[in-house]
Design an enzyme around this catalytic site. Structure first.
Site, mmCIF file in Angstrom:
data_model
loop_
_atom_site.group_PDB
_atom_site.id
_atom_site.type_symbol
_atom_site.label_atom_id
_atom_site.label_comp_id
_atom_site.label_asym_id
_atom_site.label_seq_id
_atom_site.Cartn_x
_atom_site.Cartn_y
_atom_site.Cartn_z
ATOM 1 N N GLU A 191 -18.142 -10.659 -17.683
ATOM 2 C CA GLU A 191 -17.327 -11.223 -16.606
ATOM 3 C C GLU A 191 -17.806 -12.609 -16.179
ATOM 4 O OE1 GLU A 191 -14.599 -9.972 -16.022
ATOM 5 O OE2 GLU A 191 -14.906 -8.006 -16.921
ATOM 6 N N ARG A 217 -15.165 -1.366 3.871
ATOM 7 C CA ARG A 217 -14.476 -2.652 4.093
ATOM 8 C C ARG A 217 -15.012 -3.296 5.376
ATOM 9 N NH1 ARG A 217 -10.514 -5.531 1.498
ATOM 10 N NH2 ARG A 217 -8.614 -4.864 2.539
ATOM 11 N N HIS A 265 -11.544 -17.782 -17.301
ATOM 12 C CA HIS A 265 -12.217 -16.480 -17.202
ATOM 13 C C HIS A 265 -11.875 -15.624 -18.435
ATOM 14 C CE1 HIS A 265 -13.702 -12.794 -15.159
ATOM 15 N NE2 HIS A 265 -12.753 -12.224 -15.887
ATOM 16 N N GLU A 266 -10.589 -15.514 -18.727
ATOM 17 C CA GLU A 266 -10.153 -14.659 -19.845
ATOM 18 C C GLU A 266 -10.660 -15.194 -21.181
ATOM 19 O OE1 GLU A 266 -9.066 -11.789 -19.304
ATOM 20 O OE2 GLU A 266 -8.733 -12.097 -17.171
ATOM 21 N N HIS A 273 -7.998 -2.185 -10.236
ATOM 22 C CA HIS A 273 -9.074 -1.533 -10.991
ATOM 23 C C HIS A 273 -9.269 -0.064 -10.628
ATOM 24 C CE1 HIS A 273 -9.575 -5.837 -11.192
ATOM 25 N NE2 HIS A 273 -10.308 -5.695 -12.268
ATOM 26 N N ARG A 319 0.828 -1.217 0.000
ATOM 27 C CA ARG A 319 0.000 0.000 0.000
ATOM 28 C C ARG A 319 0.857 1.260 0.000
ATOM 29 N NH1 ARG A 319 -2.632 -4.176 0.980
ATOM 30 N NH2 ARG A 319 -4.864 -4.321 0.539
ATOM 31 N N TYR A 358 -25.788 -0.567 -17.462
ATOM 32 C CA TYR A 358 -26.669 -1.608 -16.909
ATOM 33 C C TYR A 358 -28.141 -1.390 -17.265
ATOM 34 C CZ TYR A 358 -22.518 -3.210 -14.636
ATOM 35 O OH TYR A 358 -21.254 -3.694 -14.429
ATOM 36 N N TYR A 393 -18.193 -7.429 -11.555
ATOM 37 C CA TYR A 393 -17.757 -8.700 -10.968
ATOM 38 C C TYR A 393 -18.730 -9.175 -9.892
ATOM 39 C CZ TYR A 393 -13.348 -7.377 -13.205
ATOM 40 O OH TYR A 393 -12.396 -6.988 -14.107
ATOM 41 N N HIS A 448 -14.050 -14.085 -22.128
ATOM 42 C CA HIS A 448 -14.132 -12.779 -22.811
ATOM 43 C C HIS A 448 -13.913 -12.966 -24.314
ATOM 44 C CE1 HIS A 448 -14.421 -10.367 -19.214
ATOM 45 N NE2 HIS A 448 -13.252 -10.745 -18.738
ATOM 46 N N TRP A 466 -13.294 4.357 2.642
ATOM 47 C CA TRP A 466 -12.931 3.033 2.108
ATOM 48 C C TRP A 466 -13.022 1.987 3.232
ATOM 49 C CZ3 TRP A 466 -11.992 0.225 -2.151
ATOM 50 C CH2 TRP A 466 -11.155 -0.877 -2.080
ATOM 51 N N HIS A 526 -1.731 -7.676 -14.575
ATOM 52 C CA HIS A 526 -3.138 -8.022 -14.323
ATOM 53 C C HIS A 526 -3.764 -8.620 -15.598
ATOM 54 C CE1 HIS A 526 -6.692 -7.882 -11.783
ATOM 55 N NE2 HIS A 526 -7.324 -7.817 -12.942
ATOM 56 N N ALA A 527 -4.325 -9.814 -15.477
ATOM 57 C CA ALA A 527 -4.801 -10.545 -16.656
ATOM 58 C C ALA A 527 -5.883 -9.778 -17.414
ATOM 59 C CB ALA A 527 -5.348 -11.903 -16.234
#
Ligand code: X8Z
Ligand code: ZN
Length: 647
Positions: A404, A482, A376-377, A507, A177, A215, A517, A380, A478, A346-347
């Site tokens: 997704e 959380r 997953h990929e 992201h 972080r 959406y 997601y 897409h 945040w 990141h994929a």
């Protein structure tokens, strides 16, 4: 030449009666717009891919910026001429009306070029910070970062998933972080300002509303909240069960008196997936081990074989081969380069808009986790292939969550013991009540653990974009979410002035919306159930064989059902597409709850044994305040809290 002629004709028409006729508009879209938009998109995508696979290369960055600006200028000129003033409702053909609905939204090109360039620059800087972030090893914390620094993938992620040393985990969690989020706080302020300006230039109140437009649901926020309420009891049981096991592992170091667990002990940098706690929490250790990682290593699996296996699964359903997307000689990046280039690991899956170039970018390791990410990929890419025949503006998912959910649906089938046996990644596994519960626990550690995280990222961003929370409170807000949703707390004190913890998740600097997601984690169980029924692997009226055991491998019927929805792209409202794919017009958590029902019962019974008196209502329990010196004060509002011995 032909294109030029249309432009001239349309120019005249625009100037005479102010409205382009339906036929002419169709012709323009088919004959001119389609090619120009695809060409612009192709050029920018190639440059962006080159940059993301070499993020320190200034020339590549400059080229990407120039092409992005060129594309924006083109978009703006076409929009001004053809789409700005059109009234979609005035056209008869519903397809044209829908195309215009999308084409009327100009996007980032609505920002004036200087501001767009600035936004681009800010995004690039944040991406660079994230993708090149490094920390020193725990035992050598004063290292020379350029020589001995650890990157997120694979170095830091390996510590987070494998270490059981509480303090080493605190170290890696905090340093990541410091190395990323904390360095981009000011950049993020500029990003929010410019992103909102872009949204307002497109007639949205802020960037959050702009994102939610995809959406097509005026009640979207209420609907995701309602879905969360449906699944929250299952999450709470899992949280409690896992919390008690973590208490066994860490003893006094782990304080969970307030019902919150420290965010760094879940085997994942963001506590978004708890699958690495599998050994710790396995309900019936004697009932069959699912050690797929060990099998892959033992069999000497290669990265390429993992992609081929996934491709083969899709083809077994009668879907397209996706060989082109993992072909390294055609440009795909399926492993981390060793030639000195720094890359964004990141994929991701790329559609280059020319109907034939599709690539994956991923720093793959030979693990079951990455095997599932490959599925997953590939989901897409399969979607890109299924809708490639459609007009440019419909070459999207029915909504972002559909995109997704596709590959994850495949992975649900691939992850069943039955399938893993078929592909020889599982041996000595007998199906029984105990092994079912073990399997469901593995799935819950991946899927149920994710739900509150999937929800809260954009809840936080919606508040940031709308101005409901000011930059001075971004970090504490945040942590408010959380704590409220994930029921986790920071392992060390956080500050609103120094820290910017959201920025430590890809992201956020990546300007990539996240609620997709969350919805996808619900939707994939709807898809899965429907494909299972189609493949005759599940009978909802006689649930003798439970849903979670279904493997629809080799079912062309299941493939056809999927195709029927995917091939529509965004040409229909998602509720119509969903109905075609599942028989339901709305997103519902029912299939997810049906899938996990045996585990839910098990968790409830076990948790009752552990602490029969617990009556904490977690969502109303914690109120978090940041005092004048940014010290964190946590206190509980409910008094009716009974704890068992372990808390
Ligand atoms: O970002 C991703 C994919 C690329 S679309 C790898 N996922 C989210 C994440 O990693 O945080 C998949 C699950 C959630
Ligand atoms: Zn994805």
């Amino acid at each position: 030449m032909k294109g030029l002629l249309y432009l001239v004709i349309l120019g005249l028409i625009c100037c005479t009666n102010g409205k382009i006729s339906e036929g002419e508009l169709k012709q323009y879209l088919n004959d001119v717009y389609e090619k120009e938009a695809s060409d612009q998109c192709y050029k920018t995508a190639v440059a962006q891919f080159d940059f993301e696979t070499d993020v320190r290369n200034k020339k590549k960055e400059e080229l990407t910026t120039n092409l992005t600006l060129e594309q924006a200028a083109w978009e703006k000129s076409v929009w001004t001429k053809y789409f700005k003033d059109v009234v979609p409702e005035e056209y008869e053909d519903p397809t044209i009306r829908r195309e215009l609905k999308f084409l009327k939204v100009l996007g980032s090109a609505a920002l004036e070029p200087k501001k767009l360039e600035k936004l681009n620059e800010v995004n690039n800087r944040m991406t660079e910070i994230y993708s090149t972030g490094k920390i020193c090893p725990y035992k050598n914390h004063k290292c020379d970062l350029t020589k001995d620094g650890l990157t997120l993938e694979p170095g830091i992620e390996n510590i987070m998933s494998a270490s059981k040393d509480y303090d080493e985990l605190v170290y890696a969690w905090t340093k990541w972080r410091d190395a990323t989020g904390a360095k981009m706080k000011d950049l993020y302020k500029t990003y929010v300002e410019l992103s909102n300006e872009e949204a307002r230039a497109n007639n949205f109140s802020d960037k959050g509303e702009y994102w939610r437009f995809a959406y097509e649901d005026p009640q979207f926020i209420d609907n995701v909240d309602a879905i969360w309420k449906e699944v929250e009891p299952l999450y709470n049981e899992l949280h409690k069960y896992v919390g008690n096991k973590l208490k066994d592992r860490y003893g006094d170091k782990l304080d969970m008196k307030d019902g919150l667990l420290p965010a760094h002990v879940f085997g994942n940098m963001w506590a978004q997936s708890w699958e690495h706690l599998r050994d710790l929490v396995e309900p019936f250790p004697k009932a069959g081990q699912m050690d797929v990682d060990a099998q892959m290593k033992k069999q000497g699996y290669t990265v390429l074989e993992m992609f081929k296996k996934s491709d083969e699964f899709y083809q077994s359903l009668g879907l397209y081969s996706m060989e082109m997307c993992y072909n390294e000689s055609a440009g795909a990046m399926i492993r981390k380069p060793t030639d000195g280039r720094e890359v964004l690991c990141h994929a991701s899956a790329w559609d280059f808009c020319d109907k034939k170039t599709f690539r994956l970018k991923m720093c793959t390791d030979v693990t079951f986790e990455d095997f599932r990410t490959i599925h997953h990929e590939m989901g897409h890419v399969q979607y890109y292939l299924q809708y490639k025949h459609l007009p440019y503006s419909f070459r999207h998912g029915a909504n972002p969550a559909f995109h997704e959910a596709v590959g994850d649906t495949m992975a649900l089938s691939v992850s069943t013991p039955a399938h893993l046996k078929k592909i020889k990644l599982l041996t000595n596994f007998e199906e029984s009540y105990e092994s079912d519960i073990n399997t469901l626990m593995n799935m819950a550690l991946e899927k149920i653990s994710f739900l509150p995280f999937g929800l809260l990222i954009d809840k936080w961003r919606w508040d940031v974009f709308s101005g409901a929370v000011q930059p001075e409170k971004w970090n504490s807000h945040w942590w408010h979410y959380r704590m409220k949703y994930q029921k986790v707390k920071p392992p060390v004190e956080r500050s609103d002035t120094k820290d910017f913890d959201p920025g430590a998740k890809y992201h956020i600097p990546g300007d990539s919306q996240y609620i997709a997601y969350f919805v996808a984690h619900i939707l994939q169980f709807q898809f899965y159930k429907s494909l299972c029924i189609e493949a005759k692997q599940y009978d909802p009226h006689n649930r003798a064989v439970p849903l979670h055991r279904c493997d629809f491998y080799n079912s062309v019927e299941a493939g056809n059902k999927l195709k029927a929805g995917l091939s529509l792209g965004s040409s229909k409202h998602w509720s119509e597409t969903l109905e075609i794919m599942t028989g339901s017009k709305s997103v519902t958590a029912q299939p997810l709850l049906e899938y996990f029902e045996p585990l839910y019962k098990f968790l409830k019974a076990e948790n009752e044994k552990l602490s029969p008196k617990i009556t904490v209502n977690m969502s109303t329990m914690i109120i978090e305040k940041f005092g004048p010196n940014n010290t964190r004060v946590l206190f509980s509002r409910k008094t009716e809290i009974h704890t068992d011995q372990k808390m």
